[in-house]
Design a protein around this motif. Structure first.
Motif, mmCIF file in Angstrom:
data_model
loop_
_atom_site.group_PDB
_atom_site.id
_atom_site.type_symbol
_atom_site.label_atom_id
_atom_site.label_comp_id
_atom_site.label_asym_id
_atom_site.label_seq_id
_atom_site.Cartn_x
_atom_site.Cartn_y
_atom_site.Cartn_z
ATOM 1 N N HIS A 79 4.290 7.838 2.418
ATOM 2 C CA HIS A 79 5.259 6.850 2.892
ATOM 3 C C HIS A 79 4.929 6.392 4.323
ATOM 4 O O HIS A 79 4.874 5.196 4.613
ATOM 5 C CB HIS A 79 6.658 7.471 2.841
ATOM 6 C CG HIS A 79 7.744 6.550 3.310
ATOM 7 N ND1 HIS A 79 8.419 5.712 2.464
ATOM 8 C CD2 HIS A 79 8.259 6.326 4.556
ATOM 9 C CE1 HIS A 79 9.312 5.024 3.155
ATOM 10 N NE2 HIS A 79 9.232 5.377 4.430
ATOM 11 N N LEU A 80 4.696 7.364 5.210
ATOM 12 C CA LEU A 80 4.440 7.029 6.619
ATOM 13 C C LEU A 80 3.046 6.445 6.816
ATOM 14 O O LEU A 80 2.882 5.352 7.351
ATOM 15 C CB LEU A 80 4.627 8.271 7.478
ATOM 16 C CG LEU A 80 4.261 8.136 8.963
ATOM 17 C CD1 LEU A 80 5.094 7.057 9.640
ATOM 18 C CD2 LEU A 80 4.420 9.470 9.678
ATOM 19 N N PHE A 81 2.038 7.199 6.379
ATOM 20 C CA PHE A 81 0.671 6.761 6.649
ATOM 21 C C PHE A 81 0.233 5.617 5.738
ATOM 22 O O PHE A 81 -0.644 4.841 6.090
ATOM 23 C CB PHE A 81 -0.278 7.948 6.527
ATOM 24 C CG PHE A 81 -0.081 8.976 7.599
ATOM 25 C CD1 PHE A 81 -0.533 8.734 8.885
ATOM 26 C CD2 PHE A 81 0.590 10.157 7.339
ATOM 27 C CE1 PHE A 81 -0.334 9.668 9.892
ATOM 28 C CE2 PHE A 81 0.793 11.095 8.336
ATOM 29 C CZ PHE A 81 0.333 10.845 9.614
ATOM 30 N N GLY A 82 0.869 5.539 4.552
ATOM 31 C CA GLY A 82 0.574 4.397 3.686
ATOM 32 C C GLY A 82 1.035 3.092 4.303
ATOM 33 O O GLY A 82 0.484 2.021 4.037
ATOM 34 N N VAL A 119 0.840 -1.202 0.000
ATOM 35 C CA VAL A 119 0.000 0.000 0.000
ATOM 36 C C VAL A 119 0.876 1.254 0.000
ATOM 37 O O VAL A 119 0.646 2.203 -0.755
ATOM 38 C CB VAL A 119 -0.945 0.000 1.215
ATOM 39 C CG1 VAL A 119 -1.698 1.331 1.304
ATOM 40 C CG2 VAL A 119 -1.927 -1.157 1.124
ATOM 41 N N MET A 120 1.892 1.232 0.865
ATOM 42 C CA MET A 120 2.805 2.375 0.938
ATOM 43 C C MET A 120 3.493 2.615 -0.401
ATOM 44 O O MET A 120 3.554 3.764 -0.887
ATOM 45 C CB MET A 120 3.857 2.126 2.012
ATOM 46 C CG MET A 120 4.901 3.236 2.141
ATOM 47 S SD MET A 120 6.436 2.672 2.927
ATOM 48 C CE MET A 120 7.148 1.707 1.587
ATOM 49 N N ALA A 121 4.009 1.573 -1.030
ATOM 50 C CA ALA A 121 4.725 1.716 -2.294
ATOM 51 C C ALA A 121 3.810 2.267 -3.387
ATOM 52 O O ALA A 121 4.215 3.124 -4.176
ATOM 53 C CB ALA A 121 5.306 0.372 -2.712
ATOM 54 N N SER A 122 2.564 1.785 -3.419
ATOM 55 C CA SER A 122 1.617 2.258 -4.440
ATOM 56 C C SER A 122 1.325 3.746 -4.268
ATOM 57 O O SER A 122 1.379 4.533 -5.224
ATOM 58 C CB SER A 122 0.315 1.452 -4.367
ATOM 59 O OG SER A 122 0.569 0.081 -4.574
#
Length: 508
Positions: A107-110, A55-58
């Motif tokens: 980056h953080l919240f993903g 999820v973060m990477a997307s």
């Protein structure tokens, strides 16, 4: 596209370096301590991390693509517009700040949001054996890692954009002959950059120590855990306050010399080459200030030389014009002196006096286009010959319009064209009335008339000064501007130290 691809490679390399430094150095220490906690269901926690990472990477890739879109679009255009080049240039400068937002946002919240939600769900389903407050510890660690990563990413990106900025600036120069720059625009102030950087450097290790100690005490079941947060909070409070104070003092020590130089640069931009930056510093700013002052001193010397050359240029033109008629030699110089006498009496500023002097020196430049048979005629002019003479103000304006640079001559044109206008509207070439006549034209008209009346001509001798003064006094408000004519009268009698006749005094 080659430069753009190299730029992307630099960003990817920097991202990996920042991730390794932040995750391995900070996250590794936290995770190694966390592995000793009594946690059940590590396999499912691994699933949570994998899903959260995807999820973060997307989200981060989508955000990054949006941030570089104006830059990528520039390199996809065969013939980019100047606006596209400028927009891309500004966007490149914003990338370091955007990298911080990207890491502290997607980056953080993903990573954190999906991980927290899935972990809570798995705890509720009994798939993971984990105290809920451990999630808070994990979220704090994630924030700490992201903050460290963002700090590193900012400065790495700030260096990575330099080659691309140079390439885009050269693109504007090559395609449109325009050097693209921020032109003084500030994207991130030095003060804010130093404050946030110094604060982060001081606070992050402290938070890391407090968090790692909390995890370690929990893992070992230490009895110190009960009183831990009493002294930990005091240490955190002291550390945050000290870091904030240190960051403010550091930013101020940098901002002061920069502000000093900015003030001096602004003065130079306004044409003040006598300004000097205060050399009050013992670090590298001392070298910078010294270099600036030497540069301004050199500019000041060059300005004086240029001004002397320019003044000599105007005086030479005036002398060349006067040389056509030996009977009026020195006329232009005398008119300039009389004009300055009036200008100073009127309280004109130094810049205006300089322009007035140059205008007066060249006020008769149009006579170059008048035939010698007319200009040098000994007797009275015929009506046709006088009409030719009357063309010289407009002809002088046209001559000066052809002198380069145009902007240097532009302030002189109104005075040259209008120095034979009369206050009552019966002058030439435009028949202007009163205050519609340009200021320099009204001043030079008084000076020109006085010198013409008092100069010797082949067909007559110059009249006495007192008679010429009387004519000026009688012509106030009709032929000449009453205000400037009165200033000339005052200056004349003051210089001669004679009492002014009552009829010549200005009306109350």
């Amino acid at each position: 596209m080659t430069e753009y691809r190299l730029f992307l490679r630099r960003l990817v390399r920097n991202y990996i370096v920042g991730s390794i430094l932040a995750v391995l150095c900070v996250g590794g220490a936290v995770i190694s301590s966390a592995l000793q906690l009594p946690i059940g269901g590590f396999d499912r926690i691994f699933i949570v991390l994998i899903v959260s990472f995807l999820v973060m990477a997307s989200l981060e890739l989508l955000t990054f693509a949006r941030q570089v879109r104006p830059i990528r679009g520039l390199f996809l255009q065969e013939k980019p517009s100047l606006d596209s080049i400028r927009d891309a240039y500004v966007q490149i400068h914003r990338l370091p700040s955007l990298s911080v937002l990207r890491i502290m946002g997607p980056h953080l919240f993903g990573l954190s949001a999906p991980a927290i939600l899935m972990t809570l769900l798995f705890i509720h389903l009994g798939w993971i054996e984990l105290p809920v407050y451990y999630i808070g510890i994990a979220a704090s660690g994630a924030f700490l890692i992201a903050g460290m990563h963002a700090l590193i990413e900012y400065f790495l990106t700030d260096q990575a954009i330099r080659p691309l900025l140079k390439h885009v600036s050269e693109m504007g120069e090559r395609e449109y002959g325009v050097s693209v720059s921020l032109d003084g625009r500030v994207i991130v102030s030095t003060q804010r950059k130093f404050q946030l950087s110094a604060f982060s450097i001081g606070v992050f290790p402290l938070f890391f120590f407090v968090l790692a100690t909390q995890i370690r005490l929990t893992a070992t079941g230490s009895p110190l855990l009960e009183d831990y947060w009493h002294w930990a909070l005091l240490i955190l409070l002291f550390g945050v306050c000290f870091s904030s104070l240190g960051a403010w003092l550091l930013s101020r020590s940098v901002r002061q010399p920069i502000g000093n130089l900015e003030h001096a640069l602004l003065a130079v931009r306004k044409g003040d080459f006598d300004v000097r930056a205060s050399d009050l510093y013992s670090d590298e700013f001392s070298r910078l200030v010294s270099g600036f002052n030497h540069m301004v001193q050199g500019l000041s010397q060059r300005e004086r030389v240029n001004e002397q050359l320019l003044q000599s240029y105007f005086s030479t033109l005036a002398a060349a014009l006067d040389a056509r008629d030996t009977y009026t030699a020195g006329h232009s110089q005398r008119v300039a002196e009389y004009s300055l006498l009036i200008g100073r009496g009127a309280g004109l500023e130094r810049e205006e006096l300089d322009l007035l002097n140059k205008t007066a020196l060249l006020h008769d430049i149009g006579k170059i286009g008048v035939r010698d048979s007319v200009l040098l005629k000994d007797g009275k002019l015929t009506d046709e010959e006088f009409e030719q003479i009357k063309k010289h103000p407009a002809l002088g304006e046209e001559i000066l319009k052809r002198v380069e640079p145009v902007e240097m001559m532009a302030p002189l044109l109104p005075g040259v064209r209008s120095h034979h206008e009369r206050y009552d509207g019966r002058g030439y070439p435009d028949g202007l009335v009163g205050l519609d006549i340009p200021k320099f034209g009204r001043i030079i008209a008084v000076a020109d008339a006085f010198d013409a009346m008092t100069s010797n001509r082949p067909y007559r001798s110059g009249m006495p000064l007192e008679k010429a003064i009387a004519i000026i006094a009688e012509g106030k408000g009709t032929q000449w501007d009453p205000y400037y004519a009165q200033i000339f009268l005052d200056a004349f009698y003051q210089e001669k130290e004679l009492p002014m006749p009552e009829r010549y005094r200005a009306e109350a």
